[in-house]
Design a protein around this motif. Structure first.
Motif: not given
Length: 195
Positions: A127-154
């Motif tokens: 489960w990927v949570q979009i938007g601020g606030g506390d991210v439940p322990d069963w989800a991952v934070d969208y903002d971290c994935l989008a900002a810190d992930g690999d931006p290169s083409p697949l």
């Protein structure tokens, strides 16, 4: 020649990378930013085990993040499953279960509804949570994935026959899933200029 939706976004990135692609209130994304963030999310989907043809739910209002997620899903060759933000637990469970969703992007404001169904969907990988606030322990934070992930083409081949699902809210019974091909055609005008 036929193209996928991801192909068309990449074509726009090549032509006008610094042009505004998305705008909402005082926030915006250029095509280059949309490309980098959707690539990062698409890499994450692949790292989560999402394979071409796997279904990925998108339970969000129309936001910049929803479009980034949609493009990421298409880039990973997964099948986007739209989820009406007005749906409640009964419809949510039905759509996620019926579509065999592997991953779901959901807006933080819908966390309570997701909580009501997530325990009954053991095949769902993440489960990927979009938007601020506390991210439940069963989800991952969208903002971290989008900002810190690999931006290169697949670097994977896509097919114009890649699908997306459109779940319709009919007047009787549960929503119905309709499969659509992503095939989009771009034709040259008589003068030879592409539109």
């Amino acid at each position: 020649m036929a193209y996928t939706i991801a192909d068309l976004i990449e074509h726009a990135v090549d032509l006008v990378p610094e042009r505004t692609a998305l705008e909402s209130g005082d926030r915006s994304r250029t095509y280059a930013e949309l490309e980098a963030r959707s690539n990062a999310l698409a890499h994450t989907l692949r790292e989560l085990g999402v394979q071409p043809g796997d279904r990925v739910g998108l339970y969000s209002r129309n936001t910049i993040e929803a479009v980034e997620s949609m493009v990421a899903i298409f880039k990973a060759r997964a099948v986007m499953v739209n989820v009406n933000y007005r749906y409640l637990a009964v419809e949510l469970f039905y759509i996620f279960d019926n579509s065999d969703a592997a991953v779901v992007f959901f807006d933080a404001q819908f966390t309570d509804q997701v909580e009501l169904v997530r325990g009954r969907l053991p095949k769902l990988k993440a489960w990927v949570q979009i938007g601020g606030g506390d991210v439940p322990d069963w989800a991952v934070d969208y903002d971290c994935l989008a900002a810190d992930g690999d931006p290169s083409p697949l670097g994977i081949d896509r097919s114009p026959e890649d699908l997306f699902f459109l779940y319709t809210g009919g007047t009787t019974g549960m929503p119905k899933g309709v499969m659509w091909s992503q095939s989009v055609w771009r034709q040259a005008s008589r003068e030879g200029a592409e539109k």
